[in-house]
Design a protein around this motif. Structure first.
Motif, PDB file in Angstrom:
ATOM      1  N   ALA A   1       0.365  16.694  -0.590  1.00 37.92           N
ATOM      2  CA  ALA A   1       0.850  15.993  -1.498  1.00 37.92           C
ATOM      3  C   ALA A   1       1.573  14.570  -1.290  1.00 37.92           C
ATOM      4  CB  ALA A   1       1.905  16.572  -2.459  1.00 37.92           C
ATOM      5  N   SER A   2       2.200  14.681   0.149  1.00 39.64           N
ATOM      6  CA  SER A   2       2.950  13.569   0.386  1.00 39.64           C
ATOM      7  C   SER A   2       1.813  12.767   1.062  1.00 39.64           C
ATOM      8  CB  SER A   2       3.594  14.041   1.469  1.00 39.64           C
ATOM      9  OG  SER A   2       4.746  13.243   1.834  1.00 39.64           O
ATOM     10  N   ALA A   3       0.769  13.249   1.522  1.00 38.71           N
ATOM     11  CA  ALA A   3      -0.206  12.296   2.087  1.00 38.71           C
ATOM     12  C   ALA A   3      -1.065  11.745   0.830  1.00 38.71           C
ATOM     13  CB  ALA A   3      -1.305  12.867   3.006  1.00 38.71           C
ATOM     14  N   GLU A   4      -1.088  12.221  -0.086  1.00 37.84           N
ATOM     15  CA  GLU A   4      -1.698  11.904  -1.350  1.00 37.84           C
ATOM     16  C   GLU A   4      -0.941  10.602  -1.905  1.00 37.84           C
ATOM     17  OE1 GLU A   4      -2.923  14.754  -4.030  1.00 37.84           O
ATOM     18  OE2 GLU A   4      -4.403  15.694  -2.671  1.00 37.84           O
ATOM     19  N   GLN A   5       0.109  11.070  -2.052  1.00 37.31           N
ATOM     20  CA  GLN A   5       1.300   9.923  -2.544  1.00 37.31           C
ATOM     21  C   GLN A   5       1.385   8.746  -1.475  1.00 37.31           C
ATOM     22  OE1 GLN A   5       4.712  12.464  -2.867  1.00 37.31           O
ATOM     23  NE2 GLN A   5       4.175  13.124  -5.009  1.00 37.31           N
ATOM     24  N   LYS A   6       1.424   9.085  -0.397  1.00 39.19           N
ATOM     25  CA  LYS A   6       1.342   7.594   0.378  1.00 39.19           C
ATOM     26  C   LYS A   6      -0.057   6.760   0.320  1.00 39.19           C
ATOM     27  CE  LYS A   6       4.274   9.672   4.193  1.00 39.19           C
ATOM     28  NZ  LYS A   6       4.121  10.361   5.545  1.00 39.19           N
ATOM     29  N   ALA A   7      -1.033   7.447   0.088  1.00 38.84           N
ATOM     30  CA  ALA A   7      -2.365   6.896   0.141  1.00 38.84           C
ATOM     31  C   ALA A   7      -2.145   5.847  -1.297  1.00 38.84           C
ATOM     32  CB  ALA A   7      -3.396   7.853   0.042  1.00 38.84           C
ATOM     33  N   GLU A   8      -1.417   6.568  -2.369  1.00 37.35           N
ATOM     34  CA  GLU A   8      -1.459   6.000  -3.820  1.00 37.35           C
ATOM     35  C   GLU A   8      -0.465   4.714  -3.741  1.00 37.35           C
ATOM     36  OE1 GLU A   8      -0.211   7.116  -8.176  1.00 37.35           O
ATOM     37  OE2 GLU A   8      -0.238   8.568  -6.961  1.00 37.35           O
ATOM     38  N   ILE A   9       0.788   4.917  -2.857  1.00 38.50           N
ATOM     39  CA  ILE A   9       1.547   4.114  -2.631  1.00 38.50           C
ATOM     40  C   ILE A   9       1.105   2.861  -2.146  1.00 38.50           C
ATOM     41  CG2 ILE A   9       3.876   3.388  -1.593  1.00 38.50           C
ATOM     42  CD1 ILE A   9       4.844   6.120  -2.261  1.00 38.50           C
ATOM     43  N   SER A  10       0.457   3.197  -1.048  1.00 44.35           N
ATOM     44  CA  SER A  10      -0.195   1.906  -0.257  1.00 44.35           C
ATOM     45  C   SER A  10      -1.058   1.269  -1.115  1.00 44.35           C
ATOM     46  CB  SER A  10      -0.952   2.483   1.003  1.00 44.35           C
ATOM     47  OG  SER A  10      -1.616   1.688   1.716  1.00 44.35           O
ATOM     48  N   ALA A  11      -1.950   1.972  -1.935  1.00 42.81           N
ATOM     49  CA  ALA A  11      -3.051   1.109  -2.703  1.00 42.81           C
ATOM     50  C   ALA A  11      -2.226   0.625  -3.716  1.00 42.81           C
ATOM     51  CB  ALA A  11      -3.834   2.468  -3.599  1.00 42.81           C
ATOM     52  N   LEU A  12      -0.959   0.919  -4.296  1.00 42.12           N
ATOM     53  CA  LEU A  12      -0.294   0.045  -5.353  1.00 42.12           C
ATOM     54  C   LEU A  12       0.281  -1.038  -4.658  1.00 42.12           C
ATOM     55  CD1 LEU A  12       1.257   3.104  -7.139  1.00 42.12           C
ATOM     56  CD2 LEU A  12      -0.297   1.621  -8.188  1.00 42.12           C
ATOM     57  N   ASN A  13       0.819  -0.936  -3.398  1.00 41.00           N
ATOM     58  CA  ASN A  13       1.345  -1.868  -2.692  1.00 41.00           C
ATOM     59  C   ASN A  13       0.330  -3.063  -2.388  1.00 41.00           C
ATOM     60  OD1 ASN A  13       4.030  -1.241  -2.467  1.00 41.00           O
ATOM     61  ND2 ASN A  13       3.607  -0.180  -0.674  1.00 41.00           N
ATOM     62  N   ASN A  14      -0.958  -2.494  -2.252  1.00 38.49           N
ATOM     63  CA  ASN A  14      -1.990  -3.664  -2.089  1.00 38.49           C
ATOM     64  C   ASN A  14      -2.150  -4.271  -3.273  1.00 38.49           C
ATOM     65  OD1 ASN A  14      -2.305  -3.144   0.709  1.00 38.49           O
ATOM     66  ND2 ASN A  14      -3.925  -1.683   0.207  1.00 38.49           N
ATOM     67  N   SER A  15      -2.251  -3.588  -4.407  1.00 38.51           N
ATOM     68  CA  SER A  15      -2.304  -4.228  -5.764  1.00 38.51           C
ATOM     69  C   SER A  15      -1.282  -5.142  -6.035  1.00 38.51           C
ATOM     70  CB  SER A  15      -2.316  -3.275  -6.767  1.00 38.51           C
ATOM     71  OG  SER A  15      -3.439  -2.221  -6.557  1.00 38.51           O
ATOM     72  N   VAL A  16      -0.106  -4.935  -5.612  1.00 38.74           N
ATOM     73  CA  VAL A  16       1.187  -5.895  -5.855  1.00 38.74           C
ATOM     74  C   VAL A  16       0.601  -7.033  -5.171  1.00 38.74           C
ATOM     75  CG1 VAL A  16       3.508  -6.183  -5.409  1.00 38.74           C
ATOM     76  CG2 VAL A  16       2.836  -4.126  -6.534  1.00 38.74           C
ATOM     77  N   LYS A  17       0.494  -6.964  -3.926  1.00 33.25           N
ATOM     78  CA  LYS A  17       0.283  -7.923  -2.946  1.00 33.25           C
ATOM     79  C   LYS A  17      -0.858  -9.213  -3.778  1.00 33.25           C
ATOM     80  CE  LYS A  17       1.857  -5.992   1.108  1.00 33.25           C
ATOM     81  NZ  LYS A  17       1.581  -5.350   2.454  1.00 33.25           N
ATOM     82  N   GLU A  18      -2.005  -8.340  -4.248  1.00 31.34           N
ATOM     83  CA  GLU A  18      -3.108  -9.026  -4.703  1.00 31.34           C
ATOM     84  C   GLU A  18      -2.568  -9.862  -5.881  1.00 31.34           C
ATOM     85  OE1 GLU A  18      -6.274  -6.728  -5.346  1.00 31.34           O
ATOM     86  OE2 GLU A  18      -6.484  -6.102  -3.579  1.00 31.34           O
ATOM     87  N   LEU A  19      -1.640  -9.235  -6.911  1.00 29.76           N
ATOM     88  CA  LEU A  19      -1.094 -10.137  -8.198  1.00 29.76           C
ATOM     89  C   LEU A  19      -0.122 -11.088  -7.575  1.00 29.76           C
ATOM     90  CD1 LEU A  19      -0.625  -6.523 -10.189  1.00 29.76           C
ATOM     91  CD2 LEU A  19      -2.199  -8.523 -10.365  1.00 29.76           C
ATOM     92  N   GLN A  20       0.833 -10.819  -6.683  1.00 28.95           N
ATOM     93  CA  GLN A  20       1.637 -12.154  -6.177  1.00 28.95           C
ATOM     94  C   GLN A  20       0.864 -13.113  -5.844  1.00 28.95           C
ATOM     95  OE1 GLN A  20       3.799  -9.792  -3.283  1.00 28.95           O
ATOM     96  NE2 GLN A  20       5.605  -9.473  -4.422  1.00 28.95           N
ATOM     97  N   VAL A  21      -0.341 -12.834  -4.994  1.00 29.67           N
ATOM     98  CA  VAL A  21      -1.142 -13.971  -4.430  1.00 29.67           C
ATOM     99  C   VAL A  21      -1.843 -14.674  -6.024  1.00 29.67           C
ATOM    100  CG1 VAL A  21      -3.339 -14.733  -3.307  1.00 29.67           C
ATOM    101  CG2 VAL A  21      -1.813 -13.125  -2.080  1.00 29.67           C
ATOM    102  N   THR A  22      -2.352 -14.068  -6.790  1.00 29.05           N
ATOM    103  CA  THR A  22      -2.867 -14.535  -7.932  1.00 29.05           C
ATOM    104  C   THR A  22      -1.667 -15.454  -8.789  1.00 29.05           C
ATOM    105  OG1 THR A  22      -4.418 -12.764  -8.151  1.00 29.05           O
ATOM    106  CG2 THR A  22      -3.716 -13.897 -10.240  1.00 29.05           C
ATOM    107  N   VAL A  23      -0.674 -14.838  -8.911  1.00 27.95           N
ATOM    108  CA  VAL A  23       0.636 -15.474  -9.518  1.00 27.95           C
ATOM    109  C   VAL A  23       0.885 -16.833  -8.785  1.00 27.95           C
ATOM    110  CG1 VAL A  23       2.900 -15.603 -10.203  1.00 27.95           C
ATOM    111  CG2 VAL A  23       1.551 -13.586 -10.758  1.00 27.95           C
ATOM    112  N   GLU A  24       0.970 -16.800  -7.501  1.00 28.84           N
ATOM    113  CA  GLU A  24       1.245 -17.880  -6.698  1.00 28.84           C
ATOM    114  C   GLU A  24       0.283 -19.070  -6.880  1.00 28.84           C
ATOM    115  OE1 GLU A  24       1.629 -16.936  -2.688  1.00 28.84           O
ATOM    116  OE2 GLU A  24       3.424 -15.745  -2.959  1.00 28.84           O
ATOM    117  N   GLU A  25      -1.146 -18.642  -7.035  1.00 30.06           N
ATOM    118  CA  GLU A  25      -2.230 -19.652  -7.185  1.00 30.06           C
ATOM    119  C   GLU A  25      -2.099 -20.159  -8.649  1.00 30.06           C
ATOM    120  OE1 GLU A  25      -5.526 -17.073  -6.535  1.00 30.06           O
ATOM    121  OE2 GLU A  25      -5.544 -17.373  -4.339  1.00 30.06           O
ATOM    122  N   LEU A  26      -1.818 -19.223  -9.622  1.00 34.50           N
ATOM    123  CA  LEU A  26      -1.777 -19.718 -11.126  1.00 34.50           C
ATOM    124  C   LEU A  26      -0.660 -20.770 -11.273  1.00 34.50           C
ATOM    125  CD1 LEU A  26      -2.530 -16.522 -12.863  1.00 34.50           C
ATOM    126  CD2 LEU A  26      -3.913 -18.603 -12.892  1.00 34.50           C
TER     127      LEU A  26
END
Length: 95
Positions: free
Chosen positions: A10-35
């Motif tokens: 569960a911890s490994a699955e949660q870490k993978a999910e957290i990593s994916a969410l962190n990547n999404s946040v970074k992508e959204l931050q880049v999008t916001v900066e561009e906008l």
């Protein structure tokens, strides 16, 4: 021991999910900066047009109608008001 192994899974699955969410946040931050950059670019252009219209609105020139039209668009509160302004000015031009 089985419970401990499940916790690690569960911890490994949660870490993978957290990593994916962190990547999404970074992508959204880049999008916001561009906008924000794009918004600032167009705001600057509109500001230049506004200043031009304000400084040339009292000119005794045929372009005064164009300046008034651009000013009306710039100062319209919403799309409906801008459409009304366009319709009124189109009727004035035809008359």
């Amino acid at each position: 021991m089985l419970n401990h192994a499940r916790c690690r899974e569960a911890s490994a699955e949660q870490k993978a999910e957290i990593s994916a969410l962190n990547n999404s946040v970074k992508e959204l931050q880049v999008t916001v900066e561009e906008l924000e950059k794009e918004r600032d670019f167009y705001f600057g252009k509109l500001r230049e047009v506004e200043i031009f219209c304000q400084t040339n609105s009292e000119s005794e020139n045929q372009s005064v109608d164009v300046i008034k039209h651009v000013s009306a668009i710039l100062y319209a509160n919403d799309d409906a008001e801008a459409d009304d302004t366009n319709a009124i000015e189109a009727a004035d031009i035809e008359a």
